[in-house]
Enzyme design. Structure first.
Site, PDB file in Angstrom:
ATOM      1  N   ASP A 114       3.080  -4.566   8.057  1.00 16.23           N
ATOM      2  CA  ASP A 114       1.896  -3.738   7.884  1.00 16.23           C
ATOM      3  C   ASP A 114       0.695  -4.678   7.999  1.00 16.23           C
ATOM      4  OD1 ASP A 114      -0.344  -2.524   6.879  1.00 16.23           O
ATOM      5  OD2 ASP A 114       0.604  -1.743   5.059  1.00 16.23           O
ATOM      6  N   LYS A 133     -10.460  -0.923  10.518  1.00 18.74           N
ATOM      7  CA  LYS A 133     -10.615  -2.136   9.703  1.00 18.74           C
ATOM      8  C   LYS A 133     -10.899  -3.342  10.593  1.00 18.74           C
ATOM      9  CE  LYS A 133      -7.318  -0.416   6.285  1.00 18.74           C
ATOM     10  NZ  LYS A 133      -7.997   0.109   5.103  1.00 18.74           N
ATOM     11  N   HIS A 140       0.875  -1.181   0.000  1.00 23.12           N
ATOM     12  CA  HIS A 140       0.000   0.000   0.000  1.00 23.12           C
ATOM     13  C   HIS A 140       0.910   1.229   0.000  1.00 23.12           C
ATOM     14  CE1 HIS A 140      -2.705   2.994   1.950  1.00 23.12           C
ATOM     15  NE2 HIS A 140      -3.701   2.250   1.504  1.00 23.12           N
ATOM     16  N   CYS A 174      -4.880   2.555  -3.513  1.00 22.31           N
ATOM     17  CA  CYS A 174      -3.621   3.077  -2.932  1.00 22.31           C
ATOM     18  C   CYS A 174      -2.479   2.087  -3.121  1.00 22.31           C
ATOM     19  CB  CYS A 174      -3.774   3.435  -1.459  1.00 22.31           C
ATOM     20  SG  CYS A 174      -4.972   4.717  -1.176  1.00 22.31           S
ATOM     21  N   GLN A 177      -4.550  -5.010   6.837  1.00 24.50           N
ATOM     22  CA  GLN A 177      -5.563  -5.937   6.308  1.00 24.50           C
ATOM     23  C   GLN A 177      -5.596  -7.251   7.062  1.00 24.50           C
ATOM     24  OE1 GLN A 177      -7.883  -5.184   4.175  1.00 24.50           O
ATOM     25  NE2 GLN A 177      -7.036  -3.203   3.608  1.00 24.50           N
TER      26      GLN A 177
HETATM   27  N1  7TS Z   1      -1.730  -0.786   4.657  1.00 31.42           N
HETATM   28  C1  7TS Z   1      -2.649  -1.516   4.022  1.00 31.42           C
HETATM   29  C2  7TS Z   1      -2.310  -2.891   3.569  1.00 31.42           C
HETATM   30  C3  7TS Z   1      -3.922  -1.003   3.815  1.00 31.42           C
HETATM   31  O1  7TS Z   1      -4.841  -1.733   3.208  1.00 31.42           O
HETATM   32  C4  7TS Z   1      -4.229   0.321   4.256  1.00 31.42           C
HETATM   33  C5  7TS Z   1      -5.550   0.964   3.981  1.00 31.42           C
HETATM   34  C6  7TS Z   1      -3.228   1.021   4.932  1.00 31.42           C
HETATM   35  C7  7TS Z   1      -1.996   0.448   5.107  1.00 31.42           C
HETATM   36  C8  7TS Z   1      -3.460   2.383   5.490  1.00 31.42           C
HETATM   37  O2  7TS Z   1      -4.352   2.313   6.556  1.00 31.42           O
HETATM   38  P1  7TS Z   1      -4.930   3.632   7.200  1.00 31.42           P
HETATM   39  O3  7TS Z   1      -5.981   3.137   8.142  1.00 31.42           O
HETATM   40  O4  7TS Z   1      -3.822   4.328   7.871  1.00 31.42           O
HETATM   41  O5  7TS Z   1      -5.508   4.439   6.060  1.00 31.42           O
HETATM   42  N2  7TS Z   1      -6.240   0.434   2.882  1.00 31.42           N
HETATM   43  C9  7TS Z   1      -7.322   0.956   2.278  1.00 31.42           C
HETATM   44  C10 7TS Z   1      -7.949   0.328   1.215  1.00 31.42           C
HETATM   45  O6  7TS Z   1      -7.645  -0.754   0.736  1.00 31.42           O
HETATM   46  N3  7TS Z   1      -8.987   1.105   0.808  1.00 31.42           N
HETATM   47  O7  7TS Z   1      -9.022   2.192   1.570  1.00 31.42           O
HETATM   48  C11 7TS Z   1      -7.989   2.130   2.489  1.00 31.42           C
END
Ligand code: 7TS
Length: 407
Positions: free
Chosen positions: A201, A227, A124, A365, A204
């Site tokens: 990370d 999430k 990501h 992303c 997910q």
């Molecule tokens: N890493 C992964 C694998 C992710 O899927 C996401 C967010 C992030 C980092 C960042 O997380 P955040 O909570 O700090 O934004 N992924 C997604 C997505 O797949 N669609 O919207 C956000």
């Protein structure tokens, strides 16, 4: 399907009990963010109604109650990921902030010109850009291990990219664009054999499988509350105590200090050293409630149920002419990314919305993943424990109907 209390679980989520465009809502955008059970919503409103004050500051009753709830949630996180101490649980805004924190503290302290950070080609943006920024600041170099056409990490190439210049391996546990689950134990063992720390990370992975940071022996683990059926605006950076202790602070301000004079400042101990300012108190409490909720169901049961959902969705999708699944890793979480001949993913998203079905269309992303598969975007259905086989049927019927009309 296994004996999973799906109806009972669905009833816990108020937002799912509605129609969108006169159709029952089918919410399949869980990888972007998932919906909240009543107990999470209630825990936050209860805090504001009866127990709210700032934390770690006052001797008055409300501040003590608020602090107890806040620190109680930290203990829940500790147990949930099996950290060895609450000192290792740093509250952040989310995964993004957790990774930026590591880049700007550990990274700045430990990387110099020519040193390397190793990531994969399925990251990501939040596990790419912070390292590029660090590279600009320090002259460090970003190395990227390739993936294959199934969307799996090419492990021997990864192994070859580890060098005596590698200072950190930072990889996604489960890809948001492909669903691929990386062989993180092998990665950690390999890196540790060369004394290289590993950041995972877990944005997910965390809602889909049980995570034990001590068993994994990872050095950092980052995830987001939103999430995991918790609120937005809150996330966690787990870090091993000795590494966190050696890192400089991230932001300066209240709570992260022990003593301040104009001449010098003595920093607070862990975890407060990394939590400057008034934290998102209600969000932390909500995250604690979310952890209680999923723990009561059981992460292993959730994982088994979602594996069945994914297998069913994959099998149904295979029957649709012109549908190509992007990401067919042998180890895969509950994400179905796909493209359709002649219909742009954004049109798929818009047309499915008219049937009450929420999916995401875009680059997720993860633009380098789109470049690798030579697609501008994908449509992505991502499943949560409250999704049902019937909802997958509705999705597949929806896709078939739009192929008939527009394909
Ligand atoms: N890493 C992964 C694998 C992710 O899927 C996401 C967010 C992030 C980092 C960042 O997380 P955040 O909570 O700090 O934004 N992924 C997604 C997505 O797949 N669609 O919207 C956000």
């Amino acid at each position: 399907m296994t004996d999973f209390p799906i109806e009972k679980i669905r009833a816990d989520f108020p937002i799912l009990q509605q129609t969108i465009r006169n159709k029952p809502l089918v919410y399949l955008d869980n990888a972007a963010t998932c919906q909240k059970p009543e107990c999470v919503i209630d825990s936050m409103s209860e805090l504001y109604r009866t127990n709210y004050a700032n934390v770690h500051r006052g001797v008055h009753t409300l501040s003590v109650r608020s602090t107890d709830l806040y620190e109680g949630a930290r203990d829940k996180v500790k147990q949930f990921i099996n950290a060895s101490s609450t000192k290792e649980i740093i509250f952040t805004k989310g995964t993004t902030e957790a990774i930026n924190l590591v880049a700007q503290t550990f990274g700045k302290a430990n990387l110099a010109e020519g040193d390397e950070v190793l990531i994969t080609a399925m990251e990501h943006h939040s596990n790419i850009v912070p390292w590029q920024m660090l590279a600009e600041q320090t002259g460090a170099v970003l190395r990227v291990a390739p993936i294959n056409q199934q969307g799996e990490l090419m492990f021997s190439e990864f192994e070859q990219l580890i060098s005596d210049k590698t200072r950190l391996v930072s990889v996604v546990h489960m890809s948001n664009a492909l669903g691929s689950v990386n062989p993180v134990q092998k990665i950690i063992d390999l890196a540790h054999a060369k004394d290289i720390p590993v950041l995972l990370d877990g944005a997910q992975a965390i809602p889909h499988m049980s995570v034990d940071v001590q068993a994994l022996d990872c050095d950092f683990y980052a995830f987001s509350g939103h999430k995991l059926y918790g609120p937005s605006g809150i996330g966690v950076l787990y870090g091993k105590q000795d590494i966190l202790n050696a890192m400089p602070p991230y932001q300066g301000g209240g709570d992260m200090i022990r003593k301040v004079t104009f001449e010098e400042t003595e920093y607070n101990t862990l975890p407060y050293k990394f939590e400057a300012g008034t934290p998102p108190i209600a969000e932390v409490v909500g995250l604690g409630a979310a952890i209680d909720y999923v723990s009561a169901i059981g992460m292993d049961k959730i994982a088994a149920y979602e594996a069945e959902l994914l297998a069913y969705a994959t099998q149904q999708a295979a029957h649709i002419d012109g549908l190509q699944i992007i990401g067919q890793a042998s180890e895969k979480g509950a994400i179905l990314s796909f493209v359709l001949d002649k219909i742009h993913p954004h049109d798929i998203g818009t047309m499915l919305d008219s049937l009450g079905i929420a999916i995401r269309a875009g680059h997720h992303c993860a633009m380098p993943v789109m470049d690798f598969f030579e697609v501008p975007a994908t449509a992505r259905a991502s499943f949560a424990m409250y999704n049902s086989k019937e909802e997958i049927d509705v999705l597949m019927e929806g896709i078939k109907s739009l192929i008939e009309v527009f394909g």
